[in-house]
Design an enzyme around this catalytic site. Structure first.
Site, PDB file in Angstrom:
ATOM      1  N   GLY A  44       0.969  -1.159   0.285  1.00  0.00           N
ATOM      2  CA  GLY A  44       0.123   0.322   0.006  1.00  0.00           C
ATOM      3  C   GLY A  44       0.844   1.379   0.628  1.00  0.00           C
ATOM      4  O   GLY A  44       2.053   1.312   0.695  1.00  0.00           O
ATOM      5  N   ALA A  45       0.353   2.289  -1.148  1.00  0.00           N
ATOM      6  CA  ALA A  45       1.659   3.226  -0.726  1.00  0.00           C
ATOM      7  C   ALA A  45       1.902   4.446   0.081  1.00  0.00           C
ATOM      8  O   ALA A  45       3.425   4.388   0.196  1.00  0.00           O
ATOM      9  CB  ALA A  45       1.210   3.976  -2.555  1.00  0.00           C
ATOM     10  N   ARG A  77      10.193  -0.901  -4.674  1.00  0.00           N
ATOM     11  CA  ARG A  77       9.174  -1.520  -5.415  1.00  0.00           C
ATOM     12  C   ARG A  77       9.585  -0.036  -5.788  1.00  0.00           C
ATOM     13  O   ARG A  77       9.607   1.559  -5.728  1.00  0.00           O
ATOM     14  CB  ARG A  77       7.739  -1.254  -4.617  1.00  0.00           C
ATOM     15  CG  ARG A  77       7.926  -2.422  -3.749  1.00  0.00           C
ATOM     16  CD  ARG A  77       6.640  -2.641  -3.280  1.00  0.00           C
ATOM     17  NE  ARG A  77       5.178  -3.281  -4.408  1.00  0.00           N
ATOM     18  CZ  ARG A  77       4.210  -3.371  -4.504  1.00  0.00           C
ATOM     19  NH1 ARG A  77       3.711  -3.300  -3.128  1.00  0.00           N
ATOM     20  NH2 ARG A  77       2.702  -3.800  -5.338  1.00  0.00           N
ATOM     21  N   GLN A 170      -5.630  -8.920  -2.483  1.00  0.00           N
ATOM     22  CA  GLN A 170      -5.870  -7.885  -1.243  1.00  0.00           C
ATOM     23  C   GLN A 170      -7.279  -7.356  -1.257  1.00  0.00           C
ATOM     24  O   GLN A 170      -7.587  -6.767  -0.115  1.00  0.00           O
ATOM     25  CB  GLN A 170      -4.814  -6.430  -1.549  1.00  0.00           C
ATOM     26  CG  GLN A 170      -3.966  -6.598  -1.422  1.00  0.00           C
ATOM     27  CD  GLN A 170      -2.889  -7.321  -3.547  1.00  0.00           C
ATOM     28  OE1 GLN A 170      -3.658  -7.737  -4.381  1.00  0.00           O
ATOM     29  NE2 GLN A 170      -1.849  -6.295  -3.848  1.00  0.00           N
ATOM     30  N   ASP A 211      -1.848   4.642  -6.133  1.00  0.00           N
ATOM     31  CA  ASP A 211       0.275   4.813  -5.675  1.00  0.00           C
ATOM     32  C   ASP A 211       0.975   5.960  -6.681  1.00  0.00           C
ATOM     33  O   ASP A 211       1.983   6.136  -6.345  1.00  0.00           O
ATOM     34  CB  ASP A 211       0.654   3.441  -6.633  1.00  0.00           C
ATOM     35  CG  ASP A 211      -0.228   2.278  -5.567  1.00  0.00           C
ATOM     36  OD1 ASP A 211      -1.296   2.169  -5.778  1.00  0.00           O
ATOM     37  OD2 ASP A 211       0.549   2.178  -4.718  1.00  0.00           O
ATOM     38  N   ASN A 221      -2.280   2.922  -9.961  1.00  0.00           N
ATOM     39  CA  ASN A 221      -3.235   1.746  -9.067  1.00  0.00           C
ATOM     40  C   ASN A 221      -3.278   0.164  -9.266  1.00  0.00           C
ATOM     41  O   ASN A 221      -2.787   0.194 -10.229  1.00  0.00           O
ATOM     42  CB  ASN A 221      -4.600   2.536  -8.911  1.00  0.00           C
ATOM     43  CG  ASN A 221      -4.880   1.556  -6.954  1.00  0.00           C
ATOM     44  OD1 ASN A 221      -4.317   1.570  -6.153  1.00  0.00           O
ATOM     45  ND2 ASN A 221      -6.041   1.433  -6.826  1.00  0.00           N
ATOM     46  N   LYS A 222      -3.597  -0.372  -8.434  1.00  0.00           N
ATOM     47  CA  LYS A 222      -3.369  -1.880  -8.350  1.00  0.00           C
ATOM     48  C   LYS A 222      -4.091  -2.504 -10.173  1.00  0.00           C
ATOM     49  O   LYS A 222      -5.324  -1.516 -10.568  1.00  0.00           O
ATOM     50  CB  LYS A 222      -4.441  -2.453  -7.464  1.00  0.00           C
ATOM     51  CG  LYS A 222      -4.240  -3.746  -7.182  1.00  0.00           C
ATOM     52  CD  LYS A 222      -3.183  -4.549  -7.989  1.00  0.00           C
ATOM     53  CE  LYS A 222      -1.962  -4.094  -6.887  1.00  0.00           C
ATOM     54  NZ  LYS A 222      -0.618  -4.642  -7.088  1.00  0.00           N
TER      55      LYS A 222
END
Ligand code: MRU
Length: 306
Positions: A44-45, A77, A170, A211, A221-222
């Site tokens: 998670g960012a 990351r 998630q 993110d 994002n994801k």
């Protein structure tokens, strides 16, 4: 997530093992914190930014090489801008106090943006969310899940559909667990069910975290968020992004400049060749609003996010 009182270790809740097991991991060097970020013990960012800040403080306390620690943490990351953001904030004062303050500030930003985001909900809202943008992902309270919590507290939320979020689940493991703890009605769905449920009129809005948000509002994002955004646009359902200002990357003009992490194909399958991009970019034109701690920003984002 915390730095031990005597500064000996950064302690992280192992998110890979939730919800079945609640287990902590102790990291005693920056390299161990970086490994925990890479392997998604913590993810998670905002949360990986906070973990990196604690990693920098740990390094300074140990008298280890700070520049080397910054490099290993920053490389853990690539997509979430919160990681370099937090490392840069620790540079002037790499102390436990600074890291703890950064952590508290991030949770406070979540509370403020959740209050703004709740204004976007109507009584009886049926929301859909993707991945996990809850307390686990932010060091506490949550961004998109924070918005859901604030809406629920105001009596505006009927229920939440939770994308399971392949391949690491998630949504099915973390968001569902957090919503259960918050007492918010929810149902986990296969990622591929979202379009059909939208077509059946079962979704009023989509809300996600982010993110990295480029200067023009393009948002990483994801993986799967872009597909949801296209589906939402087709069904005339608003998609809202809720993220703290630490996720804004004003140096990157648009989404084409956002680095997208490619993860181990084994997370998808070990039997066949696989490709595993961990994030995608949703063009600003598909985002109805971006909510930060400063308020609800509407297009054109190049202006409203300034
Ligand atoms: O790979 P992950 O689990 O770190 O990806 C996280 C996300 O994409 C979240 O939606 C994002 O970081 C927002 S968290 C508040």
């Amino acid at each position: 997530m915390r730095l031990e009182e005597d500064g000996a270790a950064v302690v992280l809740l192992d998110q890979r093992r939730l919800p079945d097991e609640v287990v902590e991991v102790r990291c005693t060097t920056a390299a161990e914190v970086a490994d925990a970020i890479r392997s998604m013990v913590v993810r998670g960012a905002p949360a990986i930014g906070i973990a990196a800040a604690y990693g920098v403080a740990l390094t300074a306390l140990r008298g280890d090489d700070l520049a080397a620690a910054e490099r290993v943490l920053a490389a853990s990351r690539p997509t979430a801008v919160n990681l370099p953001w937090a490392i840069a904030r620790m540079r002037e004062e790499p102390t436990p106090e600074r890291a703890r303050a950064l952590h508290e500030e991030e949770v406070e930003r979540c509370r403020r943006m959740a209050a703004h985001a709740a204004e976007l909900f109507q009584p009886g809202t049926r929301a859909l969310t993707h991945c996990n943008a809850g307390g686990l992902a932010t060091g506490g309270y949550g961004s998109a899940v924070g918005a859901l919590r604030a809406a629920a507290e105001r009596g505006l939320l009927e229920r939440v559909l939770v994308d399971e979020t392949r391949p690491l689940l998630q949504g099915a493991r973390l968001t569902a667990w957090e919503l259960e703890q918050a007492g918010i009605p929810h149902a986990v769905i296969a990622d591929s069910a979202a379009g059909s449920l939208m077509a059946r009129g079962e979704v009023d809005l989509v809300v996600t975290g982010a993110d990295r948000i480029a200067a023009n509002g393009d948002t990483a994002n994801k993986i799967g968020t872009y597909s949801l955004a296209v589906l939402a646009a087709h069904h005339e359902i608003p998609l809202y992004v809720v993220a703290p200002s630490s996720t804004l990357d004003r140096e990157t003009p648009d989404g084409s400049g956002i680095p997208i992490e490619e993860r181990d194909p084994a997370e998808i399958t070990t039997r066949f060749a696989a490709q595993n991009p961990a994030f995608d970019v949703t063009p600003a034109g598909l985002i109805a609003a971006i909510v930060t701690e400063d308020g609800v920003h509407r297009p054109p984002y190049a202006e409203s996010l300034k």
